[in-house]
Design an enzyme around this catalytic site. Structure first.
Site, PDB file in Angstrom:
ATOM      1  N   ASN A 180       9.134  44.334  44.147  1.00 14.71           N
ATOM      2  CA  ASN A 180       9.044  44.748  42.974  1.00 14.71           C
ATOM      3  C   ASN A 180       8.228  43.437  42.233  1.00 14.71           C
ATOM      4  O   ASN A 180       9.158  42.796  41.745  1.00 14.71           O
ATOM      5  CB  ASN A 180      10.143  45.251  42.242  1.00 14.71           C
ATOM      6  CG  ASN A 180      10.089  45.766  40.851  1.00 14.71           C
ATOM      7  OD1 ASN A 180       8.960  45.433  40.019  1.00 14.71           O
ATOM      8  ND2 ASN A 180      10.996  46.329  40.340  1.00 14.71           N
ATOM      9  N   ASN A 228       6.181  47.839  35.121  1.00 15.95           N
ATOM     10  CA  ASN A 228       5.582  48.957  35.424  1.00 15.95           C
ATOM     11  C   ASN A 228       6.520  50.033  36.040  1.00 15.95           C
ATOM     12  O   ASN A 228       6.077  50.955  36.784  1.00 15.95           O
ATOM     13  CB  ASN A 228       4.184  48.837  36.180  1.00 15.95           C
ATOM     14  CG  ASN A 228       4.307  48.220  37.543  1.00 15.95           C
ATOM     15  OD1 ASN A 228       5.531  48.334  37.859  1.00 15.95           O
ATOM     16  ND2 ASN A 228       3.385  47.612  38.145  1.00 15.95           N
ATOM     17  N   ASP A 229       8.028  49.768  35.981  1.00 14.46           N
ATOM     18  CA  ASP A 229       8.650  50.731  37.036  1.00 14.46           C
ATOM     19  C   ASP A 229       8.735  52.007  36.230  1.00 14.46           C
ATOM     20  O   ASP A 229       9.019  52.987  36.851  1.00 14.46           O
ATOM     21  CB  ASP A 229      10.073  50.098  36.836  1.00 14.46           C
ATOM     22  CG  ASP A 229      10.231  48.794  37.590  1.00 14.46           C
ATOM     23  OD1 ASP A 229       9.397  48.494  38.412  1.00 14.46           O
ATOM     24  OD2 ASP A 229      11.327  48.159  37.777  1.00 14.46           O
ATOM     25  N   GLY A 265      10.217  51.012  42.973  1.00 16.36           N
ATOM     26  CA  GLY A 265       9.589  50.071  42.099  1.00 16.36           C
ATOM     27  C   GLY A 265       8.931  48.864  42.698  1.00 16.36           C
ATOM     28  O   GLY A 265       7.963  47.990  41.947  1.00 16.36           O
ATOM     29  N   ASP A 275       5.296  47.365  43.913  1.00 14.67           N
ATOM     30  CA  ASP A 275       4.052  47.472  43.509  1.00 14.67           C
ATOM     31  C   ASP A 275       2.892  46.637  44.042  1.00 14.67           C
ATOM     32  O   ASP A 275       3.328  45.869  45.080  1.00 14.67           O
ATOM     33  CB  ASP A 275       4.134  47.316  41.852  1.00 14.67           C
ATOM     34  CG  ASP A 275       4.778  46.194  41.566  1.00 14.67           C
ATOM     35  OD1 ASP A 275       4.885  44.887  42.342  1.00 14.67           O
ATOM     36  OD2 ASP A 275       5.544  45.891  40.293  1.00 14.67           O
ATOM     37  N   ASP A 314      -5.610  59.574  57.748  1.00 13.40           N
ATOM     38  CA  ASP A 314      -4.327  60.127  57.526  1.00 13.40           C
ATOM     39  C   ASP A 314      -4.618  61.855  58.106  1.00 13.40           C
ATOM     40  O   ASP A 314      -5.896  62.313  57.856  1.00 13.40           O
ATOM     41  CB  ASP A 314      -3.830  60.368  56.340  1.00 13.40           C
ATOM     42  CG  ASP A 314      -2.399  60.900  56.393  1.00 13.40           C
ATOM     43  OD1 ASP A 314      -1.487  60.497  56.821  1.00 13.40           O
ATOM     44  OD2 ASP A 314      -2.217  62.075  55.883  1.00 13.40           O
ATOM     45  N   GLU A 374      -5.213  58.743  62.523  1.00 15.80           N
ATOM     46  CA  GLU A 374      -3.885  59.060  62.982  1.00 15.80           C
ATOM     47  C   GLU A 374      -4.217  60.498  63.655  1.00 15.80           C
ATOM     48  O   GLU A 374      -4.078  61.418  63.274  1.00 15.80           O
ATOM     49  CB  GLU A 374      -2.883  59.250  61.905  1.00 15.80           C
ATOM     50  CG  GLU A 374      -1.620  59.817  62.105  1.00 15.80           C
ATOM     51  CD  GLU A 374      -0.926  60.258  60.936  1.00 15.80           C
ATOM     52  OE1 GLU A 374       0.307  60.215  60.946  1.00 15.80           O
ATOM     53  OE2 GLU A 374      -1.301  60.961  60.190  1.00 15.80           O
TER      54      GLU A 374
END
Length: 515
Positions: free
Chosen positions: A149, A154-155, A174, A176, A341, A370
């Site tokens: 964090n 920006n939490d 949290g 980032d 993905d 993947e």
């Protein structure tokens, strides 16, 4: 991404929503752009791209009824495409001779007229030929919310249901982009030369939004992770330390929190069923010569989960929109590689074209897919250049060795025998003849979807070290999941149990494993 039994049951009993059904009607639009202006995507583009055609999506009330004109040398309308939703207009612009700058798109509907300003930026010189990851690299995988964090401001962001709440791993923690930037020197000291982050795009879901595999805006970094400029800053700083950045792209689905779901662009934008129908997750259907077409349909058109609407990439408008969106970020954030993905959950012929369309802009860029299958022959089927009987070529230069991952979890926990213990490594590597290029096989002991390796060896340090020795010494190149270097613990069989936070990434952590 592996499905637990609990998750499958949850999907089956989930209540259906009207956008699953074949007879979905367009809702009255609830989406409103800022200041009631039209919404335009891509937000801007570049001159000098290989593809001279640009798709521009314009969204606004009854915009499809507009007469459209552009009066700019070098920019012309090649095609105007409409859907059954009058609130969407798709323009295909020829920009082959365009110069960098701003031009105007005029939309006239009766007496009403709107002018849209659109910017074409000048492409960075030699952008198409950027260096990509290769067998020379050590790849580090980070789930940003769980790493560091770096910006507590920006939490919690207004307009987003989920903010940081460390009372449970079910919630956002949290971490980032700023946190990743702060630890780039740490990664360089580890010998990391490529950084793969799980997706960073906005995920406006009410629950489990932290993983960001359910995009809600393709042109916006989630503000709880940072800004669009932060993503570029991460790339530039990483490159200063000799670390390339790999983007995680998800062509199979978006999230149910996407603004499209308030006013779906077209009835065939998504794969739909009369009631909610999950994928069967049976990827072997692609290589099974005895397969049921019903199984293949369920695999590719069933939804990955009830909150992840399944794209119909056979719709050219969808295909072009998504390929452009990811090209945008590769160009914008100076990306060096791609991870795809859930590749086999798509129609693989379309997925192949999807990857190739991106590589047409970046011909030297390597792409790892993947493809979670359970034999070397099946994995090799998805590596580009393989001599497949059906002629299929995935356009994936690299594949992930899920079989070796299984062997690493088994070998050190069993007695030595003719077919047990370390003999499994011999038998596995003896199958390498099926691959067209063993140098570009990604090896790993764990990642964000599977048990932490520390739990696979039940905390045995000697076994753990032997596993890591095999990882870094094997053909191909290693992928190291954040925390693997410190034997980070986990909870077997639990998604959140694979995703503990990195000790020292939060100011109130009692332990700092970075020092």
């Amino acid at each position: 991404m592996k499905k637990t039994v609990f998750f499958l049951i949850a999907l089956i009993i989930t209540s259906t929503f009207n956008f699953y059904g074949q007879k979905t009607l367009h809702k009255k639009s609830k989406f409103r752009t800022q200041n009631s202006e039209l919404k335009i995507e891509p937000t801007y583009w570049w001159t000098g791209m290989n593809n001279p055609t640009l798709q521009v999506m314009i969204y606004g009330k009854d915009v499809a009824n507009s007469e459209v004109s552009i009066n700019n040398p070098g920019v012309s309308i090649a095609e105007k495409k409409l859907t059954d939703n009058p609130n969407y207009l798709f323009l295909y612009l020829n920009i082959e001779d365009a110069k960098a700058g701003t031009f105007k798109i005029e939309l006239k509907n009766g007496r009403k007229k709107k002018i849209v300003k659109y910017e074409l930026k000048e492409r960075i010189p030699n952008s198409a030929n950027r260096e990509s990851f290769s067998e020379k690299d050590n790849v580090y995988l980070i789930m940003p919310d769980r790493f560091v964090n770096g910006n507590p401001l920006n939490d919690n962001v207004k307009g987003y249901v989920q903010g940081a709440d460390r009372s449970s791993l079910d919630f956002r923690q949290g971490g980032d982009i700023e946190g990743m930037i702060q630890k780039i020197p740490y990664l360089a000291d580890l010998g990391i030369t490529a950084l793969w982050t799980t997706p960073l795009l906005e995920n406006k879901a009410d629950a489990y939004s932290y993983h960001h595999y359910s995009c809600s805006d393709y042109y916006k970094i989630d503000p709880r992770l940072g800004t669009n400029d932060d993503y570029l800053r991460l790339s530039k700083i990483a490159r200063q330390y000799g670390i390339k950045l790999i983007i995680d792209i998800v062509p199979n689905h978006c999230g149910s929190g996407h603004w499209w779901m308030q006013d779906i662009p077209a009835k065939d934008w998504f794969n739909t069923w009369n009631s909610f129908t999950p994928s069967n997750y049976r990827m072997t259907a692609w290589t099974d010569p005895h397969r049921s077409e019903a199984d293949l349909k369920r695999l590719t058109k069933g939804w990955f989960s009830n909150t992840q609407p399944d794209f119909n990439l056979s719709n050219k408008l969808v295909f072009d929109y998504l390929t452009q969106a990811y090209i945008f970020w590769i160009e914008r954030a100076e990306i060096a590689g791609i991870r795809v993905d859930t590749y086999p959950y798509n129609d693989i012929q379309v997925a192949s074209n999807f990857v190739q369309t991106i590589r047409n802009e970046y011909p030297k860029m390597n792409v790892v897919g993947e493809c979670w299958v359970k034999t070397p022959a099946e994995i090799a089927y998805y590596q580009s250049g393989n001599n497949n009987k059906d002629g299929f070529d995935s356009r994936l230069q690299s594949v992930m060795d899920f079989v070796l991952k299984d062997k690493l979890s088994e070998v050190f926990n069993e007695k030595e025998g003719w077919e047990t213990g370390t003999a499994k490594f011999y038998n596995h590597f003896a199958q390498d003849f099926v691959y067209p290029n063993t140098d570009l096989i990604m090896n790993f002991v764990d990642n964000h979807d599977i048990d932490r390796y520390s739990t696979s060896v039940k905390g045995d340090v000697k076994k753990y070290k032997m596993g890591l020795a095999i990882l870094v010494a094997s053909r191909g190149y290693p992928q190291i999941y954040y925390g693997t270097e410190i034997m980070l613990d986990g909870i077997p069989g639990d998604y959140q149990g694979h995703r503990f936070t990195f000790p020292g990434g939060w100011k109130d952590d009692k332990r700092d494993a970075f020092t």
